[in-house]
Each structure stands twice: as structure tokens, then as C-alpha cells.
Design an enzyme around this catalytic site. Structure first.
Site, PDB file in Angstrom:
ATOM      1  N   ARG A 157      52.318  54.263  -8.586  1.00 33.54           N
ATOM      2  CA  ARG A 157      51.747  54.896  -7.400  1.00 33.54           C
ATOM      3  C   ARG A 157      51.122  53.893  -6.434  1.00 33.54           C
ATOM      4  O   ARG A 157      50.855  54.222  -5.303  1.00 33.54           O
ATOM      5  CB  ARG A 157      50.689  55.924  -7.815  1.00 33.54           C
ATOM      6  N   CYS A 167      23.933  63.400  -0.178  1.00 34.33           N
ATOM      7  CA  CYS A 167      24.447  62.105  -0.583  1.00 34.33           C
ATOM      8  C   CYS A 167      25.319  62.333  -1.826  1.00 34.33           C
ATOM      9  O   CYS A 167      25.347  63.441  -2.349  1.00 34.33           O
ATOM     10  CB  CYS A 167      23.313  61.114  -0.876  1.00 34.33           C
ATOM     11  N   CYS A 170      23.352  63.848  -4.743  1.00 38.92           N
ATOM     12  CA  CYS A 170      22.485  65.015  -4.592  1.00 38.92           C
ATOM     13  C   CYS A 170      22.649  66.004  -5.732  1.00 38.92           C
ATOM     14  O   CYS A 170      21.730  66.722  -6.088  1.00 38.92           O
ATOM     15  CB  CYS A 170      22.747  65.711  -3.256  1.00 38.92           C
ATOM     16  N   CYS A 180      16.669  65.561  -4.376  1.00 36.36           N
ATOM     17  CA  CYS A 180      17.486  64.447  -4.847  1.00 36.36           C
ATOM     18  C   CYS A 180      16.615  63.201  -4.887  1.00 36.36           C
ATOM     19  O   CYS A 180      16.037  62.813  -3.862  1.00 36.36           O
ATOM     20  CB  CYS A 180      18.666  64.244  -3.900  1.00 36.36           C
ATOM     21  N   GLY A 205      37.668  49.438  -3.515  1.00 39.36           N
ATOM     22  CA  GLY A 205      38.689  49.908  -4.445  1.00 39.36           C
ATOM     23  C   GLY A 205      40.067  49.800  -3.816  1.00 39.36           C
ATOM     24  O   GLY A 205      40.323  50.369  -2.764  1.00 39.36           O
ATOM     25  N   CYS A 249      26.603  60.758 -36.675  1.00 40.32           N
ATOM     26  CA  CYS A 249      27.111  61.234 -37.969  1.00 40.32           C
ATOM     27  C   CYS A 249      28.453  61.943 -37.834  1.00 40.32           C
ATOM     28  O   CYS A 249      29.249  61.941 -38.769  1.00 40.32           O
ATOM     29  CB  CYS A 249      26.085  62.119 -38.661  1.00 40.32           C
ATOM     30  N   ASN A 307      50.190  50.526 -12.925  1.00 39.91           N
ATOM     31  CA  ASN A 307      49.757  50.825 -11.570  1.00 39.91           C
ATOM     32  C   ASN A 307      50.943  51.062 -10.655  1.00 39.91           C
ATOM     33  O   ASN A 307      50.810  51.689  -9.611  1.00 39.91           O
ATOM     34  CB  ASN A 307      48.975  49.652 -10.967  1.00 39.91           C
TER      35      ASN A 307
END
Lengths: 677, 322
Positions: free
Chosen positions: A54, A162, A165, A438, A19, A177, A51
Site C-alpha cells: 500500500r 484536542c 480530550c 481534559c 509519519g 498468573c 509495506n
């Protein structure tokens, strides 16, 4: 200040960032300044103008470029290109403009790294990375921000929880509906406008569409509606527009009203016809429309001289925008029609959806919203500021350095709050031990209640294995028989068998999946395996729209009686594992944005936000407490709350944070702060 | 930005943050003028944050020449010698900041800030100072307070893995929404001088040790005539001696200011980039809150220590005389 030893550990470390967005930019800068030298970044996005508020490594000129590549260029230029200085050796930054789910990013790829740092904005990708890190035994530092809130968490296989979890809340969904017949909130109108009307008019026409489905007989009207939405030969666009308008806002409402049952206890909507709202000649009066040249950004607002996106338009103005945006789509973007999907950065699409939603809202007595607000809802926009991302990035690097130092006792989950809790704006909490139940990091079985005669294997694969369990390339087995798998090098005849299996009812598979059998599902890329115990059930109620119920086994706490015995009539008092319903029971096919305000109504201060899990009684705190003055039970609740909030993600089928929602969240904590927009 | 409405460009660029604090707040930000003194890493972070947020103008002050060590934590200064040769720290940072947001006016002011008169500060809405001696902090704070206009005043200092922010908003009035109502709030802040004059004994028991640590070092630098941050581990004996004296004067136990902490503060004369990011971020938020008038500002000290990961607020002021 950093010791020689530590510095060399940092310099020799190979770091993966997943990312390159808001957190990513800040993180790359801080990593580089802190002495990291080998950084790899994976990001799928290109850069958009919104974007730039920031993600400071990007410039206007970068808009449209791959984020991973652009940030490398600027970062190197800014920070890393410095052979002259002794203590700033060359940094290597390797960008990948790709989807993290690609098969090349497998366990072997992950194993190369000393630590993985996530700066993602969607749950799917986070779960995927979580599993790969577990499989590769690589530490993961997770993070998220929304507005002024943020968190950083550390995950080490076997030592801490993790990422999965505790299940993160699934995106809020709405009954079909509600969207098609009985909306009561503005978001319902947005979903209708975006997923149904926009889709029908501009998207894939061959796709099934719930538009026009009313409580009364649907089959006749759907044939009729095919004709309605097609533009007739020699029909002027303006006339077409009005015809659509009258059909969806006028005729369809009249049809809905004819079913008296629906409206017994509800406010009736009123049909709206274009002639009542707009005079016949009005569309010709907009002198501006002819001035719109081909090179201008195509926009109904421009053409109608509506300047301010923060203003709530009247019904008449919304109607004009509806007709004008529809007209502009056909006139200027005709080629795209049939292939369009809603994109929050597509101005004309946002205008259309805003107008359509508002007219529908008007019909149902729901308050209208400005384009700015509607865009936020329709686009699942997460509000964001640079400063919070910077804080979180700093905290991520601090944790990453602890990971490199193997400073096991000092890992912290850190929460960045907007309002201090007991003087703390940045609240560190010790990580918890892994959750024994988990199904991702601890070996746990699941249980699936399903009608084995009615449900097909396809239903299980799509709704359970792909969606709920987050497995992208699954393998399903019953005993030694493979019922279904996805792969690149499968033999043709097997592919045919699998395709056939998908369409069979569970009990009719070559190896029948019936009550009492155990289905094994695996994702080879994620190296995740799960056993699902099958239990046949005849009927499912309305809420269990999928016709399936997935639950998991949880160790009962010592002082509780076993609640629900499984199946075969064993006595409730015997020590049986209690079933715990997994999050996110999906009611409906249409998934859309969340309204956490609903979940929060009636909640008292400090109660956690999850529906099913209150205090995590199973959890054991890892190690001893160093943070004396921080009460850990409160922190747990806070932690759960934060992780729920922060894992709210951007994307089509995800939770959103409206300003109003943030307000509600604060209210639930007794914090009172209002942001008026 | 002229006129009362945000331009289309601003709306597009600031979309995500307008969803946080609203268009009104954004407008107020775009009209604000910030003075920043002392261009080290933390302040660089802070400047980046407010420039991205879209303030009206930022005026930078730091006449030190660009050096190698300045580059280590300050990402605004380009490592390329050709670009930074002959420039002051402020000038080098100025160019980079402009790039982050062309709509913000970034400029440099030169000279000795201690000699500037009160009227110099009048044009600013917020003043942020770093790398300042005790005397300078008090002086600038007083000048800001002298003006009838309310100026938001901040000091920020990072030493190694620790950071401190001080906030003085004088008499700050703001409103906030509580459920459906709007309530008016008012906070009175002490000056820096008054705040640190609060007797240690009178402070709540659990006040962050970092507060005391910073005060000891600050005093030490003052007594020894050092510039801010001009200490080393060699000063430890002198610092410990001073601590003893101060604790005695204040009737508190020396354990309030642990040896280990003082050591860390003495050694940590360079900045640790992650801490710069954290402190710069918190400070950025605070200034944005004060300018926009939205959000509870922190009162009046903020401390962060990367070692325990806590970021906490301490309210330190002289007890009122009844």
C-alpha cells in the site's frame, strides 16, 4: 476550480507530516498534486516488504532504507520535478529520519508550520504531537485506518477537542498468573511464548522473568530454572532443545498441577513430553536440514518442508518446528542470542513463538492457530489496504485546505465506514468543543490515591507520569521544591539528589508527598503542566496492581447527586466534583495485545465502546448543525466508537485488530460480515 | 501466478491485505482482468489501488495525447517530457503502474471503444469507464450486459469537488457470514439506462441533489453534442433552461437541483486531487469486493461532495411493475 487566493495560500503553506507510512505515501502524493510546495516529513521507520502493498512510493529496492528519504526521492521524481510546466513549480520536500520525540522537534519547531498532519500508527507519538501542537498553537489533522475503516479529525486549540480530550483505551493487559499459570485463550499462550520463553532463551538473561512462577513457591524453582535454561557444556543442541521442551511443557505443568487449588474450577492442563509426541529419531530424518546453506533465509518451516503459513500444524508438527527453530537459532544465529527481541518480521522468531504457543495451547485445551494467525497476534499487525489510505489522505488534504482558509465553520471529523450508516459511507461530523475536564488542553487537576509510605517516587514517575500521562521529560515539584527532573544540562549534585529521591517512599522525600499535598508535574518539551492531588490510601486490591489509582475531576451534571465524596467525610449531597476513573487501569506488568471481543460481549447495538464514558454529556457541539439528515447523537456514539477503533495502533504494547475482532465490532453494530481467512 | 496457492512472494507482499479479505479472495483477485477507459486523475488513483491489491491484469484505454492539463491531477504521468513525449495517456500511465506491482500485467488497448464488439469485453471481469458521454456509457453497459458471463460494470466521473460512481453488477450472488451461519445474498442491478430512467418524482425525497445535478449536465452535453466534461460557466443559461424543462417533465421542484450546484459542476471541469483520491479509493474497494466476492457491494450510485464531506450511497432504479 481552486480560486487564485486559495491556491496562493496552499502554495505558501508550510506543512509538517508526521509519519511516512501507508497514509503518509498517499498524503504526500495528494498534497503535491494539490499544489502544496513546502512539505516536511518526519518518520522513524525503514521500509519493509509488507509495506509495499500500500505504500506505493516505495519499491523493492528501497527495502531497508529510511522511509522518509525514500518517499522523497520517488515522490520528487514522480510528481514534483517539473520546472517546465507553469503550474507545477518546484516542490520542496524535507525528510527527517528521526523519532518525533527528539528534543529538536520542540515547540519552536512546530510553530513554523501552518498545519501538522499525522499519519502515525501508535498512541504515544500521537499524544506527544497533540501536546506540541497545542503548545505551538498549530492546527493538527489526525487520522488513522484499519482495514476498510478510517477517520480524519481536526484539532485546534481552544476551538475543538484536542486529541486527548477523550482518553483512548489503553492496551489490554493480562494478569501475570493468567499468562504463567492459567491461560484460557490463544493470545495468552502467545504472550507467554513471546514475552517469557523467547525472552528467556534468546533475550537478555539478566532481566527479571516471570517464567516458572507458579502459584506455589517460586523462589526455589527460579534458582533451579537458571540452570535449566543454560545450555550445558558438551550438550548437543538437539538434546538441549528437548530438555527445554520437556521442562516448560512437561515438568512445569506437572508442578502447576500439584497445586490443587488452582484447578478446582478450571480444566486441568496436561503435561506434554517430547518423547510422547516425537519419536527419538525423528530429528535426524529431516534430510533437508543439512541442505540449508548459510545463505538461505534461516527458517524451520523451510527445513521441515512446511510450505503454507495458513495451515494449522498438528501438535507433532508444532513440536518439530519448536525444536528445529531453536536448533537453527543456536546453530546459525548464535551470536545474536542474549540480545534478541521478538520482531514480527523475523521469520525464525515467528516460527518459534507460533510453535511454542501452540504446544502450550494444546496442553491447555486451547485451539491451535496457523503461523499466519499467530504472527498477526504476536506482531500486533494492523491489517491495511491501499484504497482506505487513499480515501483518508484525500480527506486529510480537504481538511488541511479548510485550515489554511481558516474556514472555521466547516471543519469536520470524517469517518470512513465499511458499511453505510443511513446511506453514508463517508460520514462528516462537526467537531466538539474542548472537553473542560481534559487535563491536556484544559486546566484540570488530577487526583492520585497511593500508599505514601510504601510507594516510591520512582513508581509515580514511571507508572503515572511517563506511562499514563505520556510525559517523556518530566519535572516534578512539590510547592517550590523540585523532586525530580530529566534534562540535558543538570548539575551533577542535583542529578544525585534526583536519583536518590526516586528510591524514597513518597512520605520520606525531602519535601514529603503526603495526603493533601499537590504534586505539580510538567513536561517542558510538551509545555504541559498538571496538578495532582495526593490522597493516601492503605490498601489496594488485586486490580490496582500498581498500588495507585489516578482519577480526574469532572464537573458533575446538574441532575446527578455527587457520587463519591473525597476523603474527609463531606456529605454526599453537597456539590462535589465526582471522580471519574481514567482509562486503562493496569492490572499487570505484562502488557500485550487487546482482545476487544471481550469488551464487546454483551453490548447492544450502538452503545459506545468505552468502558466508563457513555454519551459524553459534557460535550457541546460546536456551532450549528449543517448536516440535517445526520443525527448527531448517533454520530457522537459512532464518533467515539470510531476514534476508539482507529486509534488502535501498531507496536509492542498496543491494541491490535484481528480479523475476528473486526467481525465482532461489526456485529455490535448489527452489521454482519464475516471475513474468513 | 500459477497454481492454486499464493506464492511466498505474494504472501509476504500482500500480508496486510490478506488479513483484511483472506487468502481466497487474494487468489481470486490475482486471476482477474480489469478494463479501464479514460485515464484521468480519479481513474489513475483507482488503477493504483487495484494494481497494489494484486489483480491479474489491467488493460488501459485512452488515446488522448499527454497534455499539460492531464498532468495536473494524474500522478501516473511523469512530468518529464522525454518520458511522455509522443505517448498517449494510456501508454504514459501504463509504465508507472507496472512499477507499483510487477506481478500485475498492465497493458494498453487502442481504438474507439464504441466500435468494439461484445466479444471484446468477454475477457474482462470488471469494466470501469470514465470521461464518457451518456450515449457511450449506455452502449458499453449494454454490451457488457449482453454477455452470459457476469461482468462488473462501473462508471466514474469527477467534476471539481464532486464525484459520482455508478455500479452495475447485473445479478450478483455472494455469501457472507452472519454470526456462525453463512447466508446467501442476491442483488439485482439495473443497467445505467434503466436506472436513470427512474422518474424523479418516484425517488425518495432525500436523494442527493448531486444525482440530479449530474443528470442535468449529462443531458446537456448529450443534447449539445459535447464530449464529456466539455462545459464551462458560459453554459449556465442553457443548463438552467434544461433544468427547468427536466424538472417540469418530472414534476419536481427546481430546488432539487440548486443553481449553485450546477455552477460548481460546470466550472469544475478539472479534477481536484483530494477528491480523486477519495473516489478512486471507494471505487477500488468496490471492484475488489465484486471480484473477490466478499463484502456488500454498493448499490448503485455513490456520491461525494467535498463541500459537505458526505459520501453517500443512493439506490436508484425504476420502480418495478407489479
Amino acid at each position: 476550480m481552486v480560486s487564485e487566493q486559495l491556491l496562493s495560500a496552499i502554495e505558501g503553506a508550510k506543512v509538517l507530516m508526521v509519519g511516512a507510512g501507508g497514509i503518509g505515501c498517499e498524503l504526500l502524493k495528494t498534497l503535491a498534486l494539490s499544489g502544496f510546495q513546502d512539505i516536511h516529513i518526519i518518520d522513524i521507520d525503514t521500509i519493509e516488504i509488507s509495506n509495499l502493498n500500500r505504500q506505493f512510493l516505495f519499491r523493492q529496492s528501497h527495502v531497508g532504507q529510511s522511509k522518509a528519504k525514500a518517499s522523497t526521492f520517488t515522490c520528487i521524481f514522480l510528481v514534483a520535478r517539473d520546472a517546465v510546466l507553469r503550474f507545477r513549480p518546484n516542490i520542496s520536500i524535507t525528510p527527517y529520519h528521526a523519532n518525533i520525540k527528539e528534543s529538536r522537534f520542540n515547540v519552536d519547531f512546530f510553530k513554523e508550520f501552518d498545519v501538522v498532519l499525522n499519519g502515525l500508527d501508535n498512541l504515544d507519538a500521537r499524544r506527544h504531537v497533540n501536546r506540541l501542537c497545542l503548545a505551538a498553537h498549530v492546527p493538527l489533522v489526525e487520522s488513522g485506518t484499519t482495514g476498510f475503516l478510517g477517520q480524519v479529525t481536526v484539532h485546534l486549540k481552544g476551538e475543538t477537542e484536542c486529541y486527548e480530550c477523550h482518553p483512548k483505551p489503553a492496551p489490554k493487559t493480562y494478569p501475570v498468573c493468567t499468562i504463567t499459570s492459567t491461560p484460557s485463550k490463544f493470545v495468552h499462550c502467545i504472550v507467554w511464548a513471546k514475552e517469557l520463553l523467547f525472552e528467556k532463551l534468546f533475550g537478555n538473561k539478566n532481566q527479571e522473568n516471570d517464567l516458572n512462577v507458579s502459584s506455589s513457591d517460586a523462589s526455589n524453582s527460579s534458582e533451579h530454572s537458571e540452570d535449566v535454561f543454560e545450555c550445558r557444556i558438551d550438550e548437543e543442541i538437539e538434546q538441549y532443545g528437548r530438555r527445554i521442551y520437556d521442562h516448560v511443557f512437561g515438568l512445569n505443568i506437572e508442578v502447576a498441577l500439584s497445586n490443587k487449588e488452582t484447578w478446582k474450577n478450571r480444566n486441568k492442563p496436561r503435561p506434554i513430553y517430547s518423547k510422547d509426541v516425537l519419536s527419538e529419531k525423528l530429528t535426524k530424518q529431516n534430510g533437508n536440514t543439512e541442505k540449508v546453506s548459510a545463505t538461505d533465509d534461516v527458517s524451520a518451516m523451510s527445513s521441515l518442508a512446511l510450505k503454507n503459513p495458513q495451515v494449522v500444524w498438528s501438535l507433532a508438527e508444532n513440536s518439530r518446528v519448536f525444536l528445529e527453530s531453536l536448533r537453527l537459532f543456536f546453530l546459525k544465529r548464535g551470536k545474536e542470542i542474549g540480545n534478541l527481541t521478538f520482531d514480527k518480521d523475523d521469520q525464525l522468531a515467528v516460527e518459534f513463538v507460533t510453535a511454542a504457543a501452540n504446544i502450550r495451547a494444546s496442553s491447555f485445551g486451547i485451539p491451535l492457530h496457523s503461523l499466519f494467525e499467530a504472527k498477526g497476534i504476536a506482531g500486533n499487525i494492523v491489517h491495511a489496504v491501499a484504497s482506505t489510505n487513499a480515501i483518508i489522505a484525500g480527506l486529510i488534504v480537504i481538511e488541511a485546505i479548510k485550515v489554511l482558509k481558516r474556514d472555521n465553520n466547516n471543519y469536520r471529523m470524517t469517518y470512513c465506514l465499511e458499511h453505510p450508516s443511513r446511506k453514508l459511507l463517508l460520514m462528516p461530523v462537526e467537531p466538539y468543543e474542548p472537553n473542560q475536564s481534559c487535563y491536556v488542553c484544559s486546566e484540570t487537576s488530577l487526583s492520585l490515591e497511593v500508599n505514601t509510605h510504601r510507594s516510591k517516587l520512582r513508581d509515580v514517575v514511571e507508572k503515572i507520569v511517563n506511562a499514563r500521562l505520556g510525559m517523556n521529560f518530566p519535572l516534578l515539584m512539590l510547592g517550590a521544591t523540585i523532586l525530580y527532573e530529566v534534562g540535558e544540562d543538570l548539575e551533577e549534585d542535583m542529578v544525585a539528589v534526583y536519583a536518590a529521591n526516586l528510591e524514597k517512599a513518597l512520605s520520606e522525600l525531602p519535601s514529603p508527598v503526603i495526603s493533601g499535598t499537590v504534586l505539580t508535574v510538567e513536561d517542558l518539551q510538551q509545555e504541559l503542566k498538571c496538578c495532582i492531588n495526593i490522597k493516601h490510601r492503605e490498601e489496594f486490591d488485586e486490580k490496582e496492581h500498581d498500588g495507585m489509582l489516578l482519577s480526574r475531576w469532572v464537573e458533575p451534571p446538574a441532575d446527578k447527586d455527587g457520587n463519591k465524596p473525597i476523603g474527609n467525610g463531606e456529605s454526599p449531597s453537597s456539590v462535589l466534583p465526582t471522580e471519574e476513573i481514567l482509562e486503562g487501569e493496569k492490572d499487570v506488568e505484562i502488557q500485550e495485545t487487546s482482545e476487544p471481543t471481550e469488551m464487546l460481549q454483551g453490548r447492544k447495538e450502538n452503545r459506545p465502546m468505552f468502558r466508563k464514558e457513555s454519551v459524553p454529556i459534557m460535550l457541546k457541539k460546536k456551532g450549528r448543525s449543517e448536516t440535517d439528515d445526520v443525527d448527531l447523537s448517533d454520530c457522537t456514539l459512532m464518533a467515539l466508537t470510531m476514534s476508539w477503533q482507529i486509534s488502535a495502533k501498531v507496536g509492542v504494547n498496543c491494541d491490535i485488530f484481528l480479523v475476528g475482532t473486526v467481525l465482532s465490532v461489526f456485529q455490535s453494530f448489527g452489521h454482519n460480515f464475516g471475513y474468513g481467512c | 501466478m500459477n497454481g492454486e496457492e499464493l506464492t511466498e512472494q505474494e504472501t509476504a507482499l500482500y500480508d496486510r491485505q490478506i488479513r483484511v479479505w483472506g487468502a481466497d479472495a487474494q487468489r481470486r483477485l490475482s486471476k482477474s482482468h480489469i478494463l479501464v477507459y479514460g485515464m484521468k486523475g480519479t481513474v489513475a488513483e483507482f488503477c493504483k489501488n487495484i494494481v497494489l491489491a494484486g489483480v491479474g491484469s489491467v488493460t488501459l484505454m485512452d488515446d488522448h495525447a499527454v497534455t499539460d492539463s492531464a498532468l495536473s491531477a494524474n500522478f501516473l504521468i511523469l512530468p518529464d517530457e522525454n518520458l511522455s513525449h509522443g505517448k498517449t495517456l494510456a501508454e504514459a500511465c501504463c509504465d508507472s503502474l507496472k512499477e507499483f506491482n510487477p506481478m500485475v500485467h498492465v497493458s494498453v488497448e487502442k481504438g474507439d471503444i464504441s466500435t468494439f464488439g461484445v466479444e471484446f469485453f468477454e475477457k474482462f471481469d470488471a469494466v470501469v469507464i470514465s470521461c464518457c458521454s451518456l450515449a457511450k456509457k449506455k452502449l458499453i453497459n449494454q454490451k457488457c450486459r449482453k454477455l452470459p458471463k457476469r461482468i462488473s460494470f462501473y462508471t466514474v466521473d469527477c467534476r471539481g469537488s464532486c464525484g459520482e460512481i455508478f455500479v452495475d453488477l447485473k445479478n450478483y450472488k455472494y455469501s457472507k457470514k452472519k454470526l456462525e451461519e453463512t447466508i446467501e445474498c442476491q442483488l439485482e442491478y439495473p443497467s445505467f439506462e434503466d436506472a436513470i430512467a427512474a422518474p424523479w418524482k418516484a425517488l425518495p425525497k432525500r436523494v442527493s441533489k448531486l444525482y440530479f445535478g449530474m443528470r442535468v449536465i449529462e443531458q446537456f452535453e448529450d443534447i449539445e453534442g459535447r464530449n464529456a466534461g466539455q462545459t464551462s460557466i458560459a453554459d449556465l443559461p442553457g443548463v438552467l433552461k434544461l433544468r427547468k424543462e427536466l424538472c417540469e417533465t418530472n414534476s419536481v421542484n427546481e430546488s432539487q437541483v440548486p443553481d449553485a450546484l450546477l455552477e460548481r459542476l460546470l466550472i469544475g471541469t478539472s479534477e481536484f486531487p483530494p477528491v480523486c483520491a477519495v473516489i478512486g479509493g471507494i471505487l477500488g474497494q468496490e471492484v475488489i469486493k465484486a471480484i473477490s466476492g466478499k463484502g456488500d457491494p454498493l448499490k448503485n450510485f455513490f456520491f461525494f461532495d467535498a463541500m459537505d464531506g458526505k459520501g453517500l450511497i443512493e439506490d436508484i432504479s425504476k420502480p418495478r411493475h407489479s
